[in-house]
Design a protein around this motif. Structure first.
Motif, PDB file in Angstrom:
ATOM      1  N   SER A 113       0.853  -1.210   0.000  1.00 21.14           N
ATOM      2  CA  SER A 113       0.000   0.000   0.000  1.00 21.14           C
ATOM      3  C   SER A 113       0.879   1.247   0.000  1.00 21.14           C
ATOM      4  CB  SER A 113      -0.927  -0.001   1.228  1.00 21.14           C
ATOM      5  OG  SER A 113      -1.794  -1.126   1.200  1.00 21.14           O
ATOM      6  N   MET A 114       1.833   1.293  -0.925  1.00 21.62           N
ATOM      7  CA  MET A 114       2.798   2.383  -1.002  1.00 21.62           C
ATOM      8  C   MET A 114       2.912   2.852  -2.437  1.00 21.62           C
ATOM      9  SD  MET A 114       5.710   0.681   1.477  1.00 21.62           S
ATOM     10  CE  MET A 114       6.895   1.984   1.132  1.00 21.62           C
ATOM     11  N   PRO A 115       3.376   4.085  -2.687  1.00 19.50           N
ATOM     12  CA  PRO A 115       3.541   4.594  -4.054  1.00 19.50           C
ATOM     13  C   PRO A 115       4.768   3.985  -4.716  1.00 19.50           C
ATOM     14  CG  PRO A 115       4.281   6.225  -2.488  1.00 19.50           C
ATOM     15  CD  PRO A 115       3.656   5.137  -1.676  1.00 19.50           C
ATOM     16  N   GLU A 116       4.942   4.347  -5.979  1.00 21.15           N
ATOM     17  CA  GLU A 116       6.048   3.795  -6.752  1.00 21.15           C
ATOM     18  C   GLU A 116       7.393   4.232  -6.163  1.00 21.15           C
ATOM     19  OE1 GLU A 116       7.804   3.723 -11.341  1.00 21.15           O
ATOM     20  OE2 GLU A 116       5.913   4.733 -10.878  1.00 21.15           O
ATOM     21  N   VAL A 117       7.522   5.501  -5.748  1.00 19.13           N
ATOM     22  CA  VAL A 117       8.764   5.999  -5.133  1.00 19.13           C
ATOM     23  C   VAL A 117       8.379   6.647  -3.793  1.00 19.13           C
ATOM     24  CG1 VAL A 117      10.804   7.432  -5.364  1.00 19.13           C
ATOM     25  CG2 VAL A 117       9.763   6.387  -7.413  1.00 19.13           C
ATOM     26  N   PRO A 118       8.356   5.886  -2.702  1.00 18.48           N
ATOM     27  CA  PRO A 118       7.972   6.469  -1.407  1.00 18.48           C
ATOM     28  C   PRO A 118       8.985   7.528  -0.973  1.00 18.48           C
ATOM     29  CG  PRO A 118       7.889   4.067  -1.352  1.00 18.48           C
ATOM     30  CD  PRO A 118       8.581   4.446  -2.605  1.00 18.48           C
ATOM     31  N   THR A 119       8.491   8.492  -0.220  1.00 15.85           N
ATOM     32  CA  THR A 119       9.375   9.549   0.316  1.00 15.85           C
ATOM     33  C   THR A 119      10.023   9.129   1.626  1.00 15.85           C
ATOM     34  OG1 THR A 119       7.492  10.563   1.425  1.00 15.85           O
ATOM     35  CG2 THR A 119       8.042  11.373  -0.787  1.00 15.85           C
ATOM     36  N   LEU A 120       9.425   8.196   2.346  1.00 17.09           N
ATOM     37  CA  LEU A 120      10.012   7.715   3.604  1.00 17.09           C
ATOM     38  C   LEU A 120      11.139   6.726   3.295  1.00 17.09           C
ATOM     39  CD1 LEU A 120       6.793   7.034   5.715  1.00 17.09           C
ATOM     40  CD2 LEU A 120       8.254   9.072   5.750  1.00 17.09           C
ATOM     41  N   THR A 121      12.031   6.560   4.290  1.00 18.13           N
ATOM     42  CA  THR A 121      13.086   5.554   4.172  1.00 18.13           C
ATOM     43  C   THR A 121      12.570   4.222   4.690  1.00 18.13           C
ATOM     44  OG1 THR A 121      13.974   6.008   6.365  1.00 18.13           O
ATOM     45  CG2 THR A 121      14.828   7.353   4.549  1.00 18.13           C
ATOM     46  N   HIS A 122      13.392   3.194   4.531  1.00 21.47           N
ATOM     47  CA  HIS A 122      13.016   1.848   4.980  1.00 21.47           C
ATOM     48  C   HIS A 122      12.696   1.835   6.468  1.00 21.47           C
ATOM     49  CE1 HIS A 122      13.854  -2.181   6.602  1.00 21.47           C
ATOM     50  NE2 HIS A 122      13.482  -2.660   5.419  1.00 21.47           N
ATOM     51  N   ASN A 123      13.600   2.386   7.328  1.00 22.59           N
ATOM     52  CA  ASN A 123      13.388   2.342   8.783  1.00 22.59           C
ATOM     53  C   ASN A 123      12.262   3.267   9.215  1.00 22.59           C
ATOM     54  OD1 ASN A 123      15.385   0.454   9.090  1.00 22.59           O
ATOM     55  ND2 ASN A 123      16.978   1.947   9.624  1.00 22.59           N
ATOM     56  N   GLN A 124      11.988   4.328   8.461  1.00 17.74           N
ATOM     57  CA  GLN A 124      10.844   5.176   8.791  1.00 17.74           C
ATOM     58  C   GLN A 124       9.537   4.467   8.462  1.00 17.74           C
ATOM     59  OE1 GLN A 124      11.823   8.610   6.448  1.00 17.74           O
ATOM     60  NE2 GLN A 124      12.994   9.602   8.092  1.00 17.74           N
ATOM     61  N   GLN A 125       9.513   3.677   7.363  1.00 17.21           N
ATOM     62  CA  GLN A 125       8.312   2.950   6.983  1.00 17.21           C
ATOM     63  C   GLN A 125       8.069   1.770   7.920  1.00 17.21           C
ATOM     64  OE1 GLN A 125       6.168   3.766   4.581  1.00 17.21           O
ATOM     65  NE2 GLN A 125       4.821   2.040   5.031  1.00 17.21           N
ATOM     66  N   TRP A 126       9.158   1.086   8.278  1.00 17.78           N
ATOM     67  CA  TRP A 126       9.033  -0.086   9.153  1.00 17.78           C
ATOM     68  C   TRP A 126       9.987   0.076  10.343  1.00 17.78           C
ATOM     69  CZ3 TRP A 126      10.029  -1.587   3.758  1.00 17.78           C
ATOM     70  CH2 TRP A 126       8.836  -1.807   3.049  1.00 17.78           C
ATOM     71  N   PRO A 127       9.611   0.865  11.348  1.00 24.00           N
ATOM     72  CA  PRO A 127      10.516   1.109  12.491  1.00 24.00           C
ATOM     73  C   PRO A 127      10.928  -0.169  13.213  1.00 24.00           C
ATOM     74  CG  PRO A 127       8.653   2.649  12.506  1.00 24.00           C
ATOM     75  CD  PRO A 127       8.338   1.632  11.462  1.00 24.00           C
ATOM     76  N   HIS A 128      10.063  -1.215  13.191  1.00 17.53           N
ATOM     77  CA  HIS A 128      10.395  -2.427  13.943  1.00 17.53           C
ATOM     78  C   HIS A 128      11.229  -3.413  13.125  1.00 17.53           C
ATOM     79  CE1 HIS A 128       7.103  -0.807  16.387  1.00 17.53           C
ATOM     80  NE2 HIS A 128       7.580  -1.551  17.382  1.00 17.53           N
ATOM     81  N   SER A 129      11.658  -3.021  11.947  1.00 16.56           N
ATOM     82  CA  SER A 129      12.413  -3.961  11.123  1.00 16.56           C
ATOM     83  C   SER A 129      13.773  -4.285  11.752  1.00 16.56           C
ATOM     84  CB  SER A 129      12.609  -3.381   9.714  1.00 16.56           C
ATOM     85  OG  SER A 129      13.422  -2.221   9.767  1.00 16.56           O
ATOM     86  N   ILE A 130      14.301  -3.344  12.548  1.00 21.25           N
ATOM     87  CA  ILE A 130      15.594  -3.619  13.209  1.00 21.25           C
ATOM     88  C   ILE A 130      15.422  -4.735  14.228  1.00 21.25           C
ATOM     89  CG2 ILE A 130      17.380  -2.630  14.696  1.00 21.25           C
ATOM     90  CD1 ILE A 130      16.895   0.040  13.376  1.00 21.25           C
ATOM     91  N   ALA A 131      14.323  -4.657  15.028  1.00 20.90           N
ATOM     92  CA  ALA A 131      14.080  -5.688  16.043  1.00 20.90           C
ATOM     93  C   ALA A 131      13.782  -7.031  15.396  1.00 20.90           C
ATOM     94  CB  ALA A 131      12.927  -5.258  16.952  1.00 20.90           C
ATOM     95  N   HIS A 132      13.076  -7.032  14.224  1.00 19.14           N
ATOM     96  CA  HIS A 132      12.741  -8.290  13.563  1.00 19.14           C
ATOM     97  C   HIS A 132      13.910  -8.877  12.798  1.00 19.14           C
ATOM     98  CE1 HIS A 132       8.594  -7.337  14.577  1.00 19.14           C
ATOM     99  NE2 HIS A 132       8.233  -8.538  14.149  1.00 19.14           N
ATOM    100  N   GLY A 133      14.979  -8.101  12.598  1.00 26.91           N
ATOM    101  CA  GLY A 133      16.152  -8.598  11.890  1.00 26.91           C
ATOM    102  C   GLY A 133      16.122  -8.366  10.401  1.00 26.91           C
TER     103      GLY A 133
END
Length: 867
Positions: free
Chosen positions: A59-79
């Motif tokens: 559910s995101m546009p072709e070129v999102p303005t947010l970064t990976h960690n801004q879009q998914w803040p918990h991605s660091i904890a999930h690995g």
């Protein structure tokens, strides 16, 4: 990754874009975001492109303005973030499966990633994104019909009649037939899928287990779970029995809470101690895990699904990375501080520092110490040859040229340099330790750093010391006595003048640099080493006269007689490092004395004639002894007869004190007067007691002597004086453990020690903390007891009267002046003596010479050997 306008694209690019557009797999292209510190660490990823499938699933546009960690803040904890970093850094293809339940997502994702040029290409799938058939849609809106044994017999379908009821019934019947066939097919597929699921779960890298019942018995677990359990998991075995160590860590409580409430629990990087399968010792693990309750048909918790991932390596790697980043930041700060500190140090250091640039050695920097070497001169901006021409004349510029050309560092030690003096001042040569070291810029030598110390004082001092040592050697060589210096515990000969070499029967070359008992083996077993050890350990000189020694003279051993002194030599710290031996050969004198002895034997006959006269003297001595006894009896009788009247006077004073009115007793005149009278009576009684003791002492000319341990006596007295020592804060140091037994009356020795130690404390100085040293050493048939204090001390005029009866020099301390008189009488009656050294305001030392059973006088000594 691909521009929107496809018209200008080449056919391959158009085909790739069309392929990405119709792909059912999500495709994302990232570019890495690096840390601003310049370390090169990746801290995030920026979106460059999402294909339509990725846009739909995320559910995101072709070129999102947010970064990976801004879009998914918990991605660091999930690995997942670390997965992306590893794929980019290594450049190797990577795959990753994750059940992402955070940031608004709750799905299983399968990811594949690899580095593509300067970016990262990620492909992912989401099982929930797959389209469903009409039958599956109908199944989602239908309920199966079951018999009592659980067998599905049909399906109830909820449908909406659109036009005609009949058509709806026909369709429903057709749908029922299709559903029955589908149910049968799905039942077979589910059985197959269950087997496949168990196989997949068995190979998945996450630890998965199913725990049943309130005791959490193992119903299912995969291989990863068994590995984490250290091989201890068994079907039907409860968790508490499998992992007894986790109960005290709270995991059983967590399982109980999930089982009771039905609410899932998620743990992220949870520190856990698990027993190692190899060492059986606790090991620290970090786990990401989920406890999710699985309810039965009635909604009650029946089992708990455990899904855990051991993220220990990731956590430790992150901790190491964080620690490294902190260290790097701290190092950068330290470097900045060190640069400023170094500049301050350069400005303030007494060392001479200069930076020379380019081949002409142009001064770029000089610190104040370097500038002070050339007062009034301009150095900065000038070459060495122009600014300091004397440096070129004395060869230093040529050395700088070699360092610049070769890059090899030059070390100069104590090299002389004579700067041109200021007008009116004499030329003065100075000495320096210095380095010329090339420094580089861009890999090429750019100049030379100069670092120098002025060691003129040390060089001159060493030259003067060498001159004095040469003078001392000359003095030793010309001295009229034998002189040798022995170093260390092996007594290595450092100095041996011609006379000592002649005395030892060796040449200087045979002595120097060798241990003395190696050079003189005949002296090794004559007791000299023990005497050398005593002098070196005690730090006190030893003097001997006329001591015989067996030494080689040619091929034979002869007896020679020597006078000698062993003098300990100390370093700057006061430690004895060497011993000087100074001696003379007195063999001729001893031979003369022996001849004199022969003459004395001839006079023995004459002495016989004098015995008659001695008998008459003995009679006179007997009469004197009787007179002394009569005097002692008089003292004893007088002291005994005086006790009764003085006791009566004391009783009358106390009676008077009781009978007088209280007002009279408290009168400023009467009260103090009575007190002084009672004090006078008390002193008189003590004097009578001491006279009695003196009388007894006079009679004890030869008291019974025993072999007494001096250390034990001192310790006994110390225990008696302990309250006084603690009250006055006196520091008592005792060092007498190694002394031999003393031939003395035990009670008299205790009285001597008690008087000396108690006096040392009583006559302490109010200006410093009391300190008393008690030592003992051996001297020719005696043990010398030394008692040193830092008390009030005595003036030279007082010392001759110190041992007199009733002599007192300090009135602020109670006493009768009898103690030291008795000490001297007891020592002298036993054949010893007592000496005293004292300095007013500094302290006093008593030397008590006590006889003992050993006889050092019979030991042979080697006077010319240093000890």
């Amino acid at each position: 990754m691909l521009p929107p306008a496809a018209a200008a694209l080449a056919p391959d690019a158009i085909l790739l874009r069309e392929l990405l557009a119709v792909s059912l797999t999500g495709i994302i292209f990232y570019s890495p975001v690096h840390a601003p510190t310049g370390s090169g660490d990746i801290i995030d990823f920026a979106f460059e492109y999402l294909n339509p499938a990725a846009q739909r699933m995320m559910s995101m546009p072709e070129v999102p303005t947010l970064t990976h960690n801004q879009q998914w803040p918990h991605s660091i904890a999930h690995g997942t973030f670390q997965f992306h970093v590893d794929a980019f850094v290594t450049g190797e293809p990577r795959e990753y499966n994750v059940n992402y339940q955070a940031d608004g997502y709750n799905n299983y994702y399968r990811l594949a990633a690899r580095r593509a040029g300067a970016g990262l290409l990620v492909s992912f799938t989401n099982p929930a994104d797959q389209p469903r058939s009409p039958v599956e849609v109908a199944l989602r809106e239908s309920q199966p019909l079951r018999r009592e044994d659980g067998q599905i017999t049909g399906v109830t379908v909820v449908a909406t009649e659109v036009t005609e009821q009949v058509r709806a019934r026909q369709q429903l019947e057709q749908l029922k037939q299709e559903l029955e066939a589908r149910v049968q097919q799905r039942t077979e597929e589910l059985s197959t899928q269950q087997n496949q699921l168990q196989q997949i779960l068995g190979e998945v890298p996450a630890a998965i287990a199913l725990l049943t019942g309130p005791e959490h018995h193992h119903t299912f677990f995969n291989a990863t779970y068994q590995t984490l359990a250290g091989g201890r998991a068994r079907p039907g075995l409860a968790v508490a029995a499998t992992y007894p160590e986790v109960a005290e860590q709270g995991f059983i409580d967590l399982l109980n809470e999930v089982y009771t409430t039905g609410e899932a629990f998620r743990g992220t990087e949870w520190p856990t101690q698990l027993l190692s399968s190899t060492t059986s010792q606790p090991e620290l693990h970090y786990l990401d895990f989920i406890y999710r309750a699985l309810p039965d048909a009635q909604g009650q918790s029946q089992s708990i699904l455990v899904f855990a991932v051991d993220v220990t390596e990731k956590v430790l790697a992150r901790q190491q990375t964080e620690a490294l980043q902190a260290d790097l930041l701290a190092a950068a700060r330290r470097q900045a501080q060190e640069r400023e500190t170094f500049r301050n140090v350069f400005e303030q250091t007494p060392a001479l520092i200069a930076l020379l640039r380019a081949p002409e050695h142009r001064f770029e920097y000089v610190n104040p110490a370097y500038q002070a070497l050339f007062p009034g001169r301009l150095l900065l901006g000038l070459g060495m040859a122009a600014a300091v021409p004397e440096a070129q004349e004395q060869g230093f510029v040529a050395t700088l040229d070699r360092v610049y050309q070769t890059g090899e560092t030059f070390f100069g030690e104590e090299l002389p340099f004579a700067p041109t003096p200021v007008e009116g001042q004499p030329l003065c040569t100075q000495y320096f330790n210095f380095t010329y070291q090339a420094y580089r810029e861009g890999g090429l030598i750019a100049g030379i750093s100069l670092f120098a110390f002025d060691v003129t004082e040390q060089v001159l001092a060493r030259q003067q010391r060498a001159a004095r040592e040469q003078q001392l050697r000359d003095l030793f060589e010309q001295a009229p006595v034998a002189i040798g210096i022995l170093r260390g515990a092996d007594y290595v000969v450092e100095v041996a003048n011609p006379l000592v070499a002649r005395l030892w029967g060796r040449t200087p070359a045979e002595l120097l640099g060798r241990p003395v008992f190696e050079a003189l083996p005949e002296a090794r077993d004559q007791g000299f080493k023990e005497l050398l050890d005593e002098v070196r350990q005690s730090g006190e000189a030893f003097v001997a006269e006329g001591v015989p020694a067996q030494l080689l003279r040619g091929d034979t051993t002869q007896t020679v007689y020597l006078n000698y002194v062993y003098q300990p030599l100390r370093d700057a710290d006061g430690t004895v490092t060497s011993v000087a031996a100074v001696g003379t050969d007195v063999t001729a004198q001893v031979r003369d004395r022996q001849r004199v002895q022969e003459l004395n034997d001839q006079l023995a006959a004459i002495n016989g004639q004098l015995e008659a006269s001695n008998a008459e003297l003995a009679t006179s001595n007997t009469q004197l002894t009787r007179t002394n006894v009569d005097l002692d009896n008089f003292i004893y009788t007088a002291s005994h007869d005086l006790k009764a009247p003085i006791s009566n006077i004391e009783g009358l004073l106390y009676l008077l004190q009781e009978e007088l009115p209280t007002a009279v007793v408290q009168d400023q005149t009467v009260g103090p007067t009575l007190t002084r009278m009672l004090d006078a009576v008390e002193r008189f009684k003590r004097t009578i007691d001491h006279l009695t003791e003196v009388s007894k002492l006079q009679k004890e000319h030869t008291p019974a002597a025993d072999s007494v341990n001096l250390a034990a006596v001192v310790e006994d007295v110390r225990q008696d004086l302990l309250p006084l020592l603690q009250e006055t804060g006196t520091r008592l140091v005792v060092d007498i453990a190694a002394t031999p037994p003393i031939h003395f009356a035990a009670k008299n020795l205790r009285s001597i020690v008690y008087n000396l130690l108690s006096n040392a404390v009583k006559y302490r100085s109010p200006d410093r903390a009391p300190h008393v040293d008690v030592r003992a050493h051996i001297r020719a048939g005696h043990t010398v007891l030394e008692v040193h204090d830092n008390g009030l001390g005595l003036a030279p005029a007082q010392l001759p009267k110190l041992f007199g009866m009733f002599q007192r020099f300090h009135d602020h301390v109670d006493g009768t002046g009898i103690g030291l008189y008795m000490v001297r009488r007891m020592v002298e009656n036993a054949g010893g003596r007592i000496d005293v050294h004292s300095q007013l305001g500094v302290g006093t030392t008593f030397f008590v010479y006590l006889p003992h059973t050993a006889n050092l006088g019979a030991q042979p000594f080697l006077p010319f050997l240093p000890s």
